[in-house]
Design a protein around this motif. Structure first.
Motif, mmCIF file in Angstrom:
data_model
loop_
_atom_site.group_PDB
_atom_site.id
_atom_site.type_symbol
_atom_site.label_atom_id
_atom_site.label_comp_id
_atom_site.label_asym_id
_atom_site.label_seq_id
_atom_site.Cartn_x
_atom_site.Cartn_y
_atom_site.Cartn_z
ATOM 1 N N ALA A 342 47.265 50.000 84.385
ATOM 2 C CA ALA A 342 46.583 49.574 85.605
ATOM 3 C C ALA A 342 45.842 48.253 85.453
ATOM 4 C CB ALA A 342 45.607 50.656 86.056
ATOM 5 N N ALA A 343 45.823 47.690 84.264
ATOM 6 C CA ALA A 343 45.147 46.419 84.005
ATOM 7 C C ALA A 343 46.094 45.501 83.244
ATOM 8 C CB ALA A 343 43.860 46.651 83.217
ATOM 9 N N ALA A 344 45.666 44.267 83.047
ATOM 10 C CA ALA A 344 46.505 43.280 82.365
ATOM 11 C C ALA A 344 46.916 43.763 80.987
ATOM 12 C CB ALA A 344 45.756 41.958 82.261
ATOM 13 N N GLY A 345 48.199 43.616 80.679
ATOM 14 C CA GLY A 345 48.717 44.000 79.373
ATOM 15 C C GLY A 345 48.746 42.836 78.408
ATOM 16 N N LEU A 346 49.358 43.070 77.248
ATOM 17 C CA LEU A 346 49.422 42.061 76.194
ATOM 18 C C LEU A 346 50.858 41.797 75.777
ATOM 19 C CD1 LEU A 346 46.524 43.256 73.852
ATOM 20 C CD2 LEU A 346 46.482 41.265 75.366
ATOM 21 N N LEU A 347 51.133 40.541 75.450
ATOM 22 C CA LEU A 347 52.396 40.132 74.851
ATOM 23 C C LEU A 347 52.149 39.815 73.384
ATOM 24 C CD1 LEU A 347 55.398 39.124 75.031
ATOM 25 C CD2 LEU A 347 54.448 36.869 75.611
ATOM 26 N N TYR A 348 52.911 40.459 72.494
ATOM 27 C CA TYR A 348 52.830 40.206 71.055
ATOM 28 C C TYR A 348 54.008 39.327 70.655
ATOM 29 C CZ TYR A 348 49.385 43.967 70.181
ATOM 30 O OH TYR A 348 48.263 44.763 70.146
ATOM 31 N N GLN A 349 53.759 38.406 69.732
ATOM 32 C CA GLN A 349 54.812 37.556 69.198
ATOM 33 C C GLN A 349 54.826 37.658 67.679
ATOM 34 O OE1 GLN A 349 54.218 33.271 69.114
ATOM 35 N NE2 GLN A 349 56.323 32.899 69.783
#
Length: 421
Positions: A342-349
């Motif tokens: 329901a909130a902003a997620g994260l992108l992992y690299q």
């Protein structure tokens, strides 16, 4: 971000230069909230979390759920709850939108046509409205963006892949809990040219749900089971054997492959998410699959409970893993964390070796990836050059090196895509 490799053999020189990262990420948003977003990521930073809106002055729509490269100049995005297939250029500029395929799901393409699955029961084509009892596959001509054909397959079809002129469609029957039909257990094989259903292959596992990564002749198909008595599983499917009529064209693995992708060496990476309504909890597995070894051993070997480098340890720290992807041009690895949904997620690299390079805030429910070709002056594709012939290697759209191209398939050479004649 640059990665240099120089390998000298007696007659072969392999060079990788300037591994430029250019990634499009679809954020689903909240279903029925009409707040899907498109993230554009380059090298080591988020350029924009509202890329489509900034480029076009409008929203992408409600629940974007798949994205593919069609050819050098065109990308297709399935926007499920908005009932459109949005076409854009690689720079993000909108070109057209096809609105004739309600409840659309997953995409594949041969460069001239886009094929898309639908849970719906009707489709507007150039020959008039078509009606179906079950779900269907629609065929869009990208020269006109019109639906030129549609063919019924199973109930609630999901993943779709193209191999040797045939479409392989995984049927879920996912509405079985509320509609008058059972879960599906079949993969439908459709002739892409004629759009005729050739046959259904029963893989003896229900609810074949989600996008199917492809490694040449092999598909990785997820089954979440029924969330009660039937546990999740993964099907490794051999398209070549299926076309030959071989009954041993699939192997069932006792792992889930909810979020999966293809590596540069033709393996599958998978995060398996098992949910049970009995416990109201998730259980996870993390695996690397060698599909050729799995098929040869009939499931006796070919699965390792590991991921490259530190990827596994990092994923275990996520609130809720929601996507996994390997850039087919450079080998860099990406994953997403949806957190609370329901909130902003994260992108992992991660680097190709699995070293964590960074975490980046994106948007709600980040899930679907597409890597763009590196610029010509910064080409991250592995190029093999014979000093005598100066002939470069050929790659398919999964980033695998190909010796002999197949007619009608899309390939990459020297940073350019083309259709084999």
């Amino acid at each position: 971000m640059k990665k240099y490799i120089l390998l000298t053999l007696s007659f072969l020189l392999v060079i990788v230069v300037d591994a430029q990262e250019k990634l499009i990420l679809l954020n689903e948003g909240m279903w029925q909230a009409d707040n899907g977003r498109v993230t554009y990521f380059e090298d080591d930073h988020v350029v924009s979390n509202q890329w489509f809106r900034e480029k076009n002055g409008m929203k992408i729509g409600d629940t974007p759920n798949d994205i593919i490269q069609v050819n050098d100049t065109l990308i297709a995005i399935a926007v499920n709850w908005s009932n459109i297939v949005q076409f854009i250029r690689p720079d993000g500029t909108a070109v057209a939108a096809t609105e004739d395929i309600p409840n659309n799901r997953k995409l594949c393409s041969d460069g001239q046509y886009v094929y898309i699955t639908s849970y719906g029961h009707e489709c507007a084509t150039v020959d008039g409205m078509k009606y179906f009892e079950k779900g269907y596959v629609a065929k869009i001509d990208v020269s006109t963006f019109k639906v030129v054909a549609a063919t019924e397959v199973g109930y609630e079809p999901e993943g779709i892949a193209l191999y040797d002129g045939r479409l392989f469609v995984a049927n879920t029957g996912g509405y079985a809990f509320e509609e008058d039909h059972e879960y599906e257990t079949t993969v439908s094989i459709v002739n892409a040219a004629t759009m005729e259903l050739e046959k259904n292959v029963d893989v003896e596992q229900i609810n074949l749900y989600g996008k199917m990564p492809q490694s040449g002749r092999y598909l990785c198909i997820n089954s979440p089971g029924d969330y009660y008595e039937i546990p999740a599983a993964c099907i490794i499917f051999d398209c070549e054997k299926a076309l030959q009529g071989d009954a041993d064209c699939f192997v069932k693995l006792d792992y889930a492959s909810t979020y999966s992708c293809t590596t540069l060496d033709g393996k599958f990476l998978a995060i398996g998410s098992r949910f049970s309504y009995y416990t109201n909890e998730y259980e996870f597995n993390y695996i690397t699959i060698d599909p050729e070894e799995v098929m040869t051993s009939l499931g006796g070997s070919g699965v390792e409970e590991t991921l490259p480098g530190n990827v596994l340890d990092d994923i275990k720290q996520m609130g809720m893993p929601y996507g996994l992807y390997v850039n087919p041009y450079t080998g860099y690895i990406y994953g997403t964390d949806a957190g609370s949904f329901a909130a902003a997620g994260l992108l992992y690299q991660w680097s190709p070796e699995g070293e964590l390079l960074g975490k980046h805030k994106v948007y709600i429910n980040p899930a679907h990836f597409l890597a763009l070709q590196p610029d010509e002056q910064s080409n991250g594709i592995v190029q093999t050059v014979n000093p005598q012939s100066q002939v470069s290697m050929l790659f398919n759209m999964q980033g695998q090196r190909i010796a002999v191209p197949q007619h009608g398939r899309l390939y990459v050479r020297d940073g350019k895509t083309f259709i084999a004649k």
